[in-house]
Design a protein around this motif. Structure first.
Motif, PDB file in Angstrom:
ATOM      1  N   VAL A  67       0.842  -1.203   0.000  1.00 60.62           N
ATOM      2  CA  VAL A  67       0.000   0.000   0.000  1.00 60.62           C
ATOM      3  C   VAL A  67       0.877   1.254   0.000  1.00 60.62           C
ATOM      4  CG1 VAL A  67      -1.681   1.324   1.353  1.00 60.62           C
ATOM      5  CG2 VAL A  67      -1.959  -1.139   1.064  1.00 60.62           C
ATOM      6  N   PHE A  68       1.946   1.250   0.804  1.00 63.98           N
ATOM      7  CA  PHE A  68       2.846   2.408   0.847  1.00 63.98           C
ATOM      8  C   PHE A  68       3.526   2.622  -0.503  1.00 63.98           C
ATOM      9  CE2 PHE A  68       7.083   4.185   1.456  1.00 63.98           C
ATOM     10  CZ  PHE A  68       6.748   5.427   2.002  1.00 63.98           C
ATOM     11  N   ALA A  69       3.942   1.548  -1.154  1.00 61.15           N
ATOM     12  CA  ALA A  69       4.600   1.682  -2.458  1.00 61.15           C
ATOM     13  C   ALA A  69       3.658   2.315  -3.481  1.00 61.15           C
ATOM     14  CB  ALA A  69       5.088   0.329  -2.949  1.00 61.15           C
ATOM     15  N   VAL A  70       2.396   1.907  -3.456  1.00 66.65           N
ATOM     16  CA  VAL A  70       1.419   2.492  -4.383  1.00 66.65           C
ATOM     17  C   VAL A  70       1.208   3.968  -4.073  1.00 66.65           C
ATOM     18  CG1 VAL A  70      -1.015   2.440  -5.066  1.00 66.65           C
ATOM     19  CG2 VAL A  70       0.274   0.313  -4.879  1.00 66.65           C
ATOM     20  N   LEU A  71       1.045   4.302  -2.795  1.00 66.71           N
ATOM     21  CA  LEU A  71       0.866   5.709  -2.427  1.00 66.71           C
ATOM     22  C   LEU A  71       2.113   6.538  -2.719  1.00 66.71           C
ATOM     23  CD1 LEU A  71      -1.206   5.512   0.860  1.00 66.71           C
ATOM     24  CD2 LEU A  71      -1.929   6.288  -1.394  1.00 66.71           C
ATOM     25  N   TYR A  72       3.287   5.944  -2.544  1.00 65.55           N
ATOM     26  CA  TYR A  72       4.516   6.662  -2.857  1.00 65.55           C
ATOM     27  C   TYR A  72       4.578   7.000  -4.350  1.00 65.55           C
ATOM     28  CZ  TYR A  72       9.411   7.851  -3.363  1.00 65.55           C
ATOM     29  OH  TYR A  72      10.580   8.511  -3.654  1.00 65.55           O
ATOM     30  N   LEU A  73       4.225   6.042  -5.183  1.00 65.27           N
ATOM     31  CA  LEU A  73       4.211   6.309  -6.622  1.00 65.27           C
ATOM     32  C   LEU A  73       3.222   7.407  -6.971  1.00 65.27           C
ATOM     33  CD1 LEU A  73       4.466   2.742  -8.147  1.00 65.27           C
ATOM     34  CD2 LEU A  73       6.187   4.546  -8.193  1.00 65.27           C
ATOM     35  N   ILE A  74       2.066   7.373  -6.338  1.00 65.39           N
ATOM     36  CA  ILE A  74       1.049   8.380  -6.623  1.00 65.39           C
ATOM     37  C   ILE A  74       1.507   9.760  -6.177  1.00 65.39           C
ATOM     38  CG2 ILE A  74      -1.267   9.161  -5.976  1.00 65.39           C
ATOM     39  CD1 ILE A  74      -2.086   6.201  -5.964  1.00 65.39           C
ATOM     40  N   ILE A  75       2.109   9.858  -4.990  1.00 63.72           N
ATOM     41  CA  ILE A  75       2.485  11.162  -4.447  1.00 63.72           C
ATOM     42  C   ILE A  75       3.813  11.659  -5.019  1.00 63.72           C
ATOM     43  CG2 ILE A  75       3.146  12.387  -2.337  1.00 63.72           C
ATOM     44  CD1 ILE A  75       1.141  10.594  -0.854  1.00 63.72           C
ATOM     45  N   ALA A  76       4.863  10.871  -4.906  1.00 60.25           N
ATOM     46  CA  ALA A  76       6.200  11.342  -5.260  1.00 60.25           C
ATOM     47  C   ALA A  76       6.452  11.359  -6.761  1.00 60.25           C
ATOM     48  CB  ALA A  76       7.253  10.489  -4.562  1.00 60.25           C
ATOM     49  N   GLU A  77       5.990  10.344  -7.452  1.00 57.38           N
ATOM     50  CA  GLU A  77       6.247  10.257  -8.886  1.00 57.38           C
ATOM     51  C   GLU A  77       5.133  10.873  -9.729  1.00 57.38           C
ATOM     52  OE1 GLU A  77       9.164   9.238  -9.924  1.00 57.38           O
ATOM     53  OE2 GLU A  77       9.754   8.774  -7.865  1.00 57.38           O
ATOM     54  N   ARG A  78       4.094  11.364  -9.060  1.00 57.14           N
ATOM     55  CA  ARG A  78       2.969  12.031  -9.723  1.00 57.14           C
ATOM     56  C   ARG A  78       2.327  11.145 -10.801  1.00 57.14           C
ATOM     57  NH1 ARG A  78       3.497  16.843  -7.323  1.00 57.14           N
ATOM     58  NH2 ARG A  78       5.497  17.854  -7.212  1.00 57.14           N
ATOM     59  N   VAL A  79       2.090   9.886 -10.455  1.00 50.63           N
ATOM     60  CA  VAL A  79       1.411   8.964 -11.367  1.00 50.63           C
ATOM     61  C   VAL A  79      -0.022   9.440 -11.589  1.00 50.63           C
ATOM     62  CG1 VAL A  79       0.602   6.599 -11.655  1.00 50.63           C
ATOM     63  CG2 VAL A  79       2.875   7.042 -10.717  1.00 50.63           C
ATOM     64  N   ILE A  80      -0.676   9.856 -10.516  1.00 45.61           N
ATOM     65  CA  ILE A  80      -2.009  10.441 -10.594  1.00 45.61           C
ATOM     66  C   ILE A  80      -1.924  11.840 -10.002  1.00 45.61           C
ATOM     67  CG2 ILE A  80      -4.406  10.266  -9.826  1.00 45.61           C
ATOM     68  CD1 ILE A  80      -3.988   7.267  -9.545  1.00 45.61           C
ATOM     69  N   THR A  81      -2.364  12.818 -10.750  1.00 43.39           N
ATOM     70  CA  THR A  81      -2.373  14.192 -10.252  1.00 43.39           C
ATOM     71  C   THR A  81      -3.807  14.610  -9.952  1.00 43.39           C
ATOM     72  OG1 THR A  81      -2.553  15.127 -12.465  1.00 43.39           O
ATOM     73  CG2 THR A  81      -0.321  14.771 -11.607  1.00 43.39           C
TER      74      THR A  81
END
Length: 92
Positions: free
Chosen positions: A64-78
């Motif tokens: 779950v943290f890895a998915v949220l990290y991708l969303i927040i830090a890598e801006r996968v979903i804006t």
């Protein structure tokens, strides 16, 4: 994302997942065919199996943290990708 924010977010996720996993597979002494010890509630678990639950919690929390990290830090979903959010113009 700062290190402190990442650690605090992981810990919050870990505790939420732990509380979600605690009731999984719990059986009372009555369900196990044993009598309850005087002074304990009837709903107390016979064997809570905390170590396997903590290991499973760590694995699920890491995913779950890895998915949220991708969303927040890598801006996968804006925010602009979410259709029901209002659109604001940037002020300069």
């Amino acid at each position: 994302m700062t290190f402190a924010f990442a650690v605090s977010m992981y810990l919050v996720i870990w505790w939420i997942v732990l509380f979600a996993m605690l009731p999984i597979g719990v059986r009372t002494p009555e369900e196990e065919g044993e009598s309850t010890v005087p002074g304990t509630p009837e709903s107390a678990p016979h064997t809570p199996h905390l170590l396997p639950k903590m290991v499973a919690t760590t694995i699920v929390s890491s995913i779950v943290f890895a998915v949220l990290y991708l969303i927040i830090a890598e801006r996968v979903i804006t925010i602009d990708d979410i259709p029901f959010f209002p659109r604001y113009e940037h002020v300069q």
